[in-house]
Design a protein around this motif. Structure first.
Motif, short mmCIF file in Angstrom:
data_model
loop_
_atom_site.label_atom_id
_atom_site.label_comp_id
_atom_site.label_asym_id
_atom_site.label_seq_id
_atom_site.Cartn_x
_atom_site.Cartn_y
_atom_site.Cartn_z
N ASP A 156 4.98 -4.69 13.79
CA ASP A 156 6.34 -4.58 13.64
C ASP A 156 6.89 -3.02 13.68
OD1 ASP A 156 8.95 -5.07 13.57
OD2 ASP A 156 9.22 -5.36 11.48
N PRO A 157 6.84 -2.54 14.85
CA PRO A 157 6.92 -1.04 15.08
C PRO A 157 8.36 -0.70 14.86
CG PRO A 157 6.51 -1.95 17.42
CD PRO A 157 6.24 -3.01 16.24
N ASP A 158 9.40 -1.70 15.10
CA ASP A 158 10.93 -1.43 15.01
C ASP A 158 11.11 -1.41 13.60
OD1 ASP A 158 11.25 -0.87 17.68
OD2 ASP A 158 11.45 -3.23 18.08
N GLY A 159 10.58 -1.95 12.70
CA GLY A 159 10.82 -2.29 11.18
C GLY A 159 10.08 -1.19 10.44
N SER A 160 10.05 -1.33 9.00
CA SER A 160 9.58 -0.36 8.23
C SER A 160 8.73 -0.86 7.21
CB SER A 160 10.70 0.57 7.63
OG SER A 160 11.34 -0.26 6.70
N SER A 161 7.67 -0.34 6.62
CA SER A 161 6.93 -1.07 5.70
C SER A 161 7.07 -0.30 4.47
CB SER A 161 5.38 -0.84 5.97
OG SER A 161 4.47 -1.04 5.26
N THR A 162 6.91 -0.95 3.29
CA THR A 162 7.34 -0.53 1.97
C THR A 162 5.82 -0.19 1.31
OG1 THR A 162 6.80 -2.86 1.11
CG2 THR A 162 9.33 -2.24 1.50
N SER A 163 4.80 -0.60 1.95
CA SER A 163 3.47 -0.05 1.80
C SER A 163 2.89 1.10 2.61
CB SER A 163 2.54 -1.02 1.53
OG SER A 163 2.50 -1.73 2.62
N ARG A 164 1.91 1.90 2.16
CA ARG A 164 1.50 2.85 3.28
C ARG A 164 0.72 2.20 4.13
NH1 ARG A 164 -0.70 6.18 -2.21
NH2 ARG A 164 -0.74 4.06 -2.89
#
Length: 157
Positions: A118-126
């Motif tokens: 999901d490159p358009d989103g963001s991740s809450t984990s590293r």
């Protein structure tokens, strides 16, 4: 006499049209110039960030686990631009550049971890991937230009 009056009116209309076209041409040239400044500034910040280490913990050493990466994105204590040493130091970086006689441009950066799925989103984990978003806008031309790039960590062993 009537022919002369008609010629004067016609010349007046022609001069008025030419002046209006010159004024529009000047405005269009100014907007193009501001657009070029925005693109140049945005790409410069993006390229500068890409030249930095992926993470504070990868400046001098390789890491083999995402848990070894910093969990908090942003500059470390005491760091100021242009002396950032890693990619995520650009998180929440904002600056304004005045271009004499043209415009005042503002640059704002955001850095997030992202998942490859999901490159358009963001991740809450590293993750091994960070995305920078560079936004540039001005006062004369308020349209915002946005540049995005994903920087991935990899190491040859």
């Amino acid at each position: 006499m009537l022919l002369t009056a008609g010629a004067v009116v016609l010349i007046g209309l022609t001069v008025s049209t030419v002046q209006r076209n010159f004024a529009n041409h000047g405005f269009i040239l100014q907007q193009a110039e501001i657009g070029i400044y925005k693109v140049s500034l945005g790409m410069s910040v993006l390229e500068e960030a890409m030249g930095k280490a992926f993470d504070e913990n990868t400046i001098d050493t390789d890491v083999s686990s995402v848990n070894s990466l910093t969990s908090t994105l942003g500059k470390e204590s005491g760091e100021v631009h242009p002396d950032f040493d890693d990619f995520d130091d650009y998180h929440n970086y904002t600056t304004t550049l005045g271009i004499s006689g043209v415009d005042s441009l503002t640059v704002k950066c955001s850095v997030v971890y992202v998942n490859p799925s999901d490159p358009d989103g963001s991740s809450t984990s590293r993750t091994w991937h960070k995305k920078i978003t560079v936004s540039v806008w001005g006062t004369v031309q308020p349209d915002t230009l946005t540049f995005k790039h994903i920087f991935s960590y990899w190491s040859f062993r």
